[in-house]
Design a protein around this motif. Structure first.
Motif, PDB file in Angstrom:
ATOM      1  N   ASN A 230     -26.125  24.222   9.833  1.00  0.00           N
ATOM      2  CA  ASN A 230     -26.207  23.132  10.801  1.00  0.00           C
ATOM      3  C   ASN A 230     -25.067  23.315  11.797  1.00  0.00           C
ATOM      4  OD1 ASN A 230     -26.411  20.812  12.265  1.00  0.00           O
ATOM      5  ND2 ASN A 230     -25.905  19.416  10.583  1.00  0.00           N
ATOM      6  N   LEU A 231     -25.399  23.654  13.026  1.00  0.00           N
ATOM      7  CA  LEU A 231     -24.387  23.880  14.061  1.00  0.00           C
ATOM      8  C   LEU A 231     -24.279  22.686  15.018  1.00  0.00           C
ATOM      9  CD1 LEU A 231     -24.996  27.658  14.798  1.00  0.00           C
ATOM     10  CD2 LEU A 231     -23.292  26.599  13.296  1.00  0.00           C
ATOM     11  N   PHE A 232     -24.867  21.570  14.638  1.00  0.00           N
ATOM     12  CA  PHE A 232     -24.689  20.300  15.351  1.00  0.00           C
ATOM     13  C   PHE A 232     -25.122  20.372  16.820  1.00  0.00           C
ATOM     14  CE2 PHE A 232     -21.467  20.808  12.024  1.00  0.00           C
ATOM     15  CZ  PHE A 232     -21.828  19.771  11.174  1.00  0.00           C
ATOM     16  N   ASP A 233     -26.157  21.158  17.078  1.00  0.00           N
ATOM     17  CA  ASP A 233     -26.661  21.282  18.454  1.00  0.00           C
ATOM     18  C   ASP A 233     -27.119  19.931  19.002  1.00  0.00           C
ATOM     19  OD1 ASP A 233     -26.254  24.059  18.494  1.00  0.00           O
ATOM     20  OD2 ASP A 233     -28.181  24.418  17.535  1.00  0.00           O
ATOM     21  N   ARG A 234     -27.901  19.208  18.201  1.00  0.00           N
ATOM     22  CA  ARG A 234     -28.446  17.935  18.670  1.00  0.00           C
ATOM     23  C   ARG A 234     -27.332  16.952  18.988  1.00  0.00           C
ATOM     24  NH1 ARG A 234     -32.570  15.340  14.604  1.00  0.00           N
ATOM     25  NH2 ARG A 234     -33.559  17.344  15.094  1.00  0.00           N
ATOM     26  N   GLU A 235     -26.334  16.877  18.107  1.00  0.00           N
ATOM     27  CA  GLU A 235     -25.240  15.926  18.305  1.00  0.00           C
ATOM     28  C   GLU A 235     -24.416  16.266  19.557  1.00  0.00           C
ATOM     29  OE1 GLU A 235     -26.286  15.954  13.964  1.00  0.00           O
ATOM     30  OE2 GLU A 235     -26.002  17.449  15.535  1.00  0.00           O
ATOM     31  N   VAL A 240     -23.003  15.299  25.293  1.00  0.00           N
ATOM     32  CA  VAL A 240     -22.907  15.803  26.669  1.00  0.00           C
ATOM     33  C   VAL A 240     -23.737  14.920  27.602  1.00  0.00           C
ATOM     34  CG1 VAL A 240     -23.497  17.716  28.205  1.00  0.00           C
ATOM     35  CG2 VAL A 240     -22.396  18.185  26.007  1.00  0.00           C
ATOM     36  N   ALA A 241     -24.941  14.577  27.153  1.00  0.00           N
ATOM     37  CA  ALA A 241     -25.815  13.739  27.978  1.00  0.00           C
ATOM     38  C   ALA A 241     -25.212  12.355  28.199  1.00  0.00           C
ATOM     39  CB  ALA A 241     -27.183  13.619  27.323  1.00  0.00           C
ATOM     40  N   ALA A 242     -24.492  11.870  27.189  1.00  0.00           N
ATOM     41  CA  ALA A 242     -23.871  10.541  27.293  1.00  0.00           C
ATOM     42  C   ALA A 242     -22.521  10.590  27.997  1.00  0.00           C
ATOM     43  CB  ALA A 242     -23.695   9.949  25.897  1.00  0.00           C
ATOM     44  N   TRP A 251     -17.713  16.904  17.553  1.00  0.00           N
ATOM     45  CA  TRP A 251     -18.830  17.689  17.028  1.00  0.00           C
ATOM     46  C   TRP A 251     -18.585  19.180  17.203  1.00  0.00           C
ATOM     47  CZ3 TRP A 251     -21.585  15.637  13.580  1.00  0.00           C
ATOM     48  CH2 TRP A 251     -21.972  14.301  13.629  1.00  0.00           C
ATOM     49  N   ARG A 252     -17.934  19.564  18.300  1.00  0.00           N
ATOM     50  CA  ARG A 252     -17.632  20.988  18.489  1.00  0.00           C
ATOM     51  C   ARG A 252     -16.631  21.485  17.435  1.00  0.00           C
ATOM     52  NH1 ARG A 252     -19.605  23.710  22.689  1.00  0.00           N
ATOM     53  NH2 ARG A 252     -20.502  22.568  24.464  1.00  0.00           N
TER      54      ARG A 252
END
Length: 299
Positions: A230-235, A240-242, A251-252
């Protein structure tokens, strides 16, 4: 006649004798506060060195306190931020983990956040305390990611990576993270032998579960982590969008830790070592940029 009580919040804390201020109240042997201090003077010894702090109270009484000693007071002055001078006064043994931390603090004497974090640890590092190990690793991570100070980071890593596995996997997590980071930094610095040694310790300890049933479950979980990380792409995309740089940075950091763990295990079914190193470098750059760095505090 009842002594007037101070207006506003009152704090109870220990201060050095020379830090007592007018209005402070000493805590008597019965636990009640004395009359407030109205004036203070410092009395030297025969050689001119400050020896005693003499406080005069509103009641007319005088109290003498050894210069440099600590005393508990009721005060309206909030607890001050720790300073580098406070760290210098801490008693530490030469070449101890605490001494190493204080020597790092010397490079950041004007950095309140760093001084506060190091001060919390420099009062005494307990390698059996999971919270202490987490704080040590957080400091290491900050030195690498936010300060690009790998020399200081290595000094903290040397403390963490020398801690032996004691069977407690929860406590071991911070040491495991330190071994993974050390393996990457060693490789990145050209010391391939050291990189393999750190990675080997991490991999070897992963197989030390004594209970055979638990060992099987742990091995299956570890393999899934390697094959489907799980590389936390969605999070990260959501942050970034927010336009939430703090959340993105947090998260990074989680992604960076995962990549380092995968690399220490030699890669995965989907990501080989070369690709992992490329991604780690990318995350370090992203985290080191003003917009990608998470808030780092001393709490």
């Amino acid at each position: 006649m009842q002594t007037p009580q101070p207006a506003g919040p009152v704090y109870v804390r220990s201060v050095r004798a020379e830090q007592v201020r007018p209005g402070d109240r000493f805590i008597t042997r019965h636990g009640s506060p004395s009359a407030p201090v109205t004036s203070l003077r410092v009395l030297p010894d025969s050689f001119g060195t400050p020896a005693l702090v003499e406080a005069t109270l509103a009641s007319g009484q005088k109290a003498s306190i050894a210069y440099g000693s600590s005393i508990r007071v009721h005060t309206s002055t909030p607890t001050p931020s720790l300073t580098y001078e406070d760290l210098q006064a801490l008693p530490v043994e030469a070449e101890s983990p605490e001494a190493v931390l204080l020597s790092i603090a010397e490079n950041y004497a004007e950095d309140a956040g760093m001084v506060e974090r190091i001060g919390k640890l420099a009062r005494g590092v307990n390698p059996k305390a999971g919270a202490h190990l987490e704080d040590l690793y957080a400091l290491t991570e900050h030195l690498v990611v936010d300060r690009d100070d790998r020399a200081s980071a290595w000094r903290v890593l040397d403390i963490l990576t020398e801690i032996p596995f004691d069977g407690n996997f929860g406590r071991w997590k911070s040491v495991e993270s330190a071994l993974a980071l050390a393996a990457f930094l060693a490789y990145d610095g050209g010391d391939l032998d050291a990189a393999e040694r750190y990675a080997a310790v991490l991999r070897r300890t992963a197989h030390e579960e004594q209970d055979p049933v638990q060992a099987k479950l742990t091995a299956e979980l570890r393999q899934r982590q390697l094959d489907e990380p799980n590389l936390f792409d969605r999070e990260i995309h959501r942050a970034v969008a927010a336009r939430d740089p703090e959340a993105e940075g947090s998260w990074r950091l989680q992604r960076l830790r995962t990549l380092l763990y995968l690399l220490a295990h030699g890669g995965s079914r989907t990501l080989d070592a070369a690709e992992l190193r490329r991604r780690i470098q990318h995350e370090l750059r992203a985290l080191g940029s003003p917009g990608g760095r998470p808030a780092w505090n001393a709490s």
